[in-house]
Design a protein around this motif. Structure first.
Motif, PDB file in Angstrom:
ATOM      1  N   LEU A 134     -76.238 -12.235  35.481  1.00 26.13           N
ATOM      2  CA  LEU A 134     -75.599 -11.078  36.107  1.00 26.13           C
ATOM      3  C   LEU A 134     -76.283 -10.675  37.406  1.00 26.13           C
ATOM      4  CD1 LEU A 134     -74.798  -8.670  33.115  1.00 26.13           C
ATOM      5  CD2 LEU A 134     -73.304 -10.332  34.241  1.00 26.13           C
ATOM      6  N   MET A 135     -77.342 -11.369  37.757  1.00 25.55           N
ATOM      7  CA  MET A 135     -78.097 -11.001  38.954  1.00 25.55           C
ATOM      8  C   MET A 135     -77.970 -12.142  39.967  1.00 25.55           C
ATOM      9  SD  MET A 135     -82.104  -9.971  39.063  1.00 25.55           S
ATOM     10  CE  MET A 135     -82.922  -9.581  40.596  1.00 25.55           C
ATOM     11  N   LEU A 136     -77.576 -11.820  41.174  1.00 26.92           N
ATOM     12  CA  LEU A 136     -77.514 -12.854  42.196  1.00 26.92           C
ATOM     13  C   LEU A 136     -78.933 -13.274  42.582  1.00 26.92           C
ATOM     14  CD1 LEU A 136     -74.585 -11.431  44.322  1.00 26.92           C
ATOM     15  CD2 LEU A 136     -74.552 -13.498  42.892  1.00 26.92           C
ATOM     16  N   GLY A 137     -79.099 -14.549  42.828  1.00 30.85           N
ATOM     17  CA  GLY A 137     -80.435 -15.059  43.110  1.00 30.85           C
ATOM     18  C   GLY A 137     -81.105 -14.368  44.274  1.00 30.85           C
ATOM     19  N   PHE A 138     -80.342 -14.138  45.350  1.00 36.53           N
ATOM     20  CA  PHE A 138     -80.989 -13.557  46.538  1.00 36.53           C
ATOM     21  C   PHE A 138     -81.477 -12.134  46.280  1.00 36.53           C
ATOM     22  CE2 PHE A 138     -76.595 -12.143  47.379  1.00 36.53           C
ATOM     23  CZ  PHE A 138     -76.810 -10.828  47.775  1.00 36.53           C
ATOM     24  N   MET A 139     -80.954 -11.492  45.217  1.00 36.51           N
ATOM     25  CA  MET A 139     -81.434 -10.149  44.871  1.00 36.51           C
ATOM     26  C   MET A 139     -82.857 -10.188  44.307  1.00 36.51           C
ATOM     27  SD  MET A 139     -77.915  -8.764  43.146  1.00 36.51           S
ATOM     28  CE  MET A 139     -78.517  -7.157  42.705  1.00 36.51           C
ATOM     29  N   ALA A 140     -83.345 -11.370  43.973  1.00 41.26           N
ATOM     30  CA  ALA A 140     -84.706 -11.504  43.444  1.00 41.26           C
ATOM     31  C   ALA A 140     -85.728 -11.711  44.558  1.00 41.26           C
ATOM     32  CB  ALA A 140     -84.775 -12.656  42.445  1.00 41.26           C
ATOM     33  N   GLU A 141     -85.282 -11.651  45.806  1.00 40.06           N
ATOM     34  CA  GLU A 141     -86.191 -11.834  46.953  1.00 40.06           C
ATOM     35  C   GLU A 141     -87.420 -10.915  46.816  1.00 40.06           C
ATOM     36  OE1 GLU A 141     -86.038 -13.862  49.691  1.00 40.06           O
ATOM     37  OE2 GLU A 141     -87.903 -12.978  50.444  1.00 40.06           O
TER      38      GLU A 141
END
Ligand code: FES
Ligand code: FES
Length: 166
Positions: free
Chosen positions: A63-70
């Motif tokens: 549910l979390m886009l990868g780029f949001m983990a920057e």
């Protein structure tokens, strides 16, 4: 498709990779970084197979886009081989026959660890409430509940998994 650069910390190590903006964190872990301990079942937040820790909180990585983990800290099961709570859970899952096909097991272990570290678990009800969002398609819930309860009892005796707020 256009990619963007993503840098995040995974299991204590900084990692940089190229990702498409539409890729989920689960896809980044599995497809870009070949970290396949994180499983993907439903891909819409219902099963919990993809559970990982982000900045100390359990999230569903589908549910979390990868780029949001920057710039954030991600912990997956690969990074917990020396974790004392996972060590106890791994053993009790074996002893209580909590694994059938094993597909749900990584997510179960991640969520059970979070439950045992953050809440007082003293009853089957506590386990069932805490694990209610995790789905096992083999319907092995009885063994899973027994395993987590046994781990909770053992960790309480040894204090290894006592909630920080206790
Ligand atoms: S794959 Fe993420 S919740 Fe099911
Ligand atoms: S052990 Fe098969 S899905 Fe849970």
């Amino acid at each position: 498709m256009k990619t963007v650069s993503l840098t995040l910390n995974i299991n204590g190590a900084d990692v940089t990779t190229a990702v498409e903006p539409r890729e989920t964190l689960a896809d980044v872990l599995r497809e870009r970084l070949t970290m396949t301990a994180t499983h993907v079942g439903c891909e819409h937040g219902a099963c919990g197979a993809c559970s990982v820790e982000v900045d100390g909180k359990i999230v569903r990585s589908c549910l979390m886009l990868g780029f949001m983990a920057e710039g954030r800290g991600v912990v997956t099961l690969e990074g917990l081989s020396d974790d004392p709570v996972i060590a106890v859970l791994r053993r009790t899952f074996h002893e209580k026959h909590a694994v059938q096909c094993g597909f749900c097991t990584p997510g179960m272990l991640m969520m059970a660890r979070d439950l045992l570290k953050n809440r007082h678990v003293t009853s089957e009800r506590d386990v069932r409430d805490g694990m209610a969002g995790q789905i096992c398609r083999c319907t092995g819930y009885a063994g899973i509940v027994r395993a987590i309860l046994a781990a909770a009892e053992e960790l309480r005796r040894t204090s290894a998994g006592a909630p920080a707020s206790a």
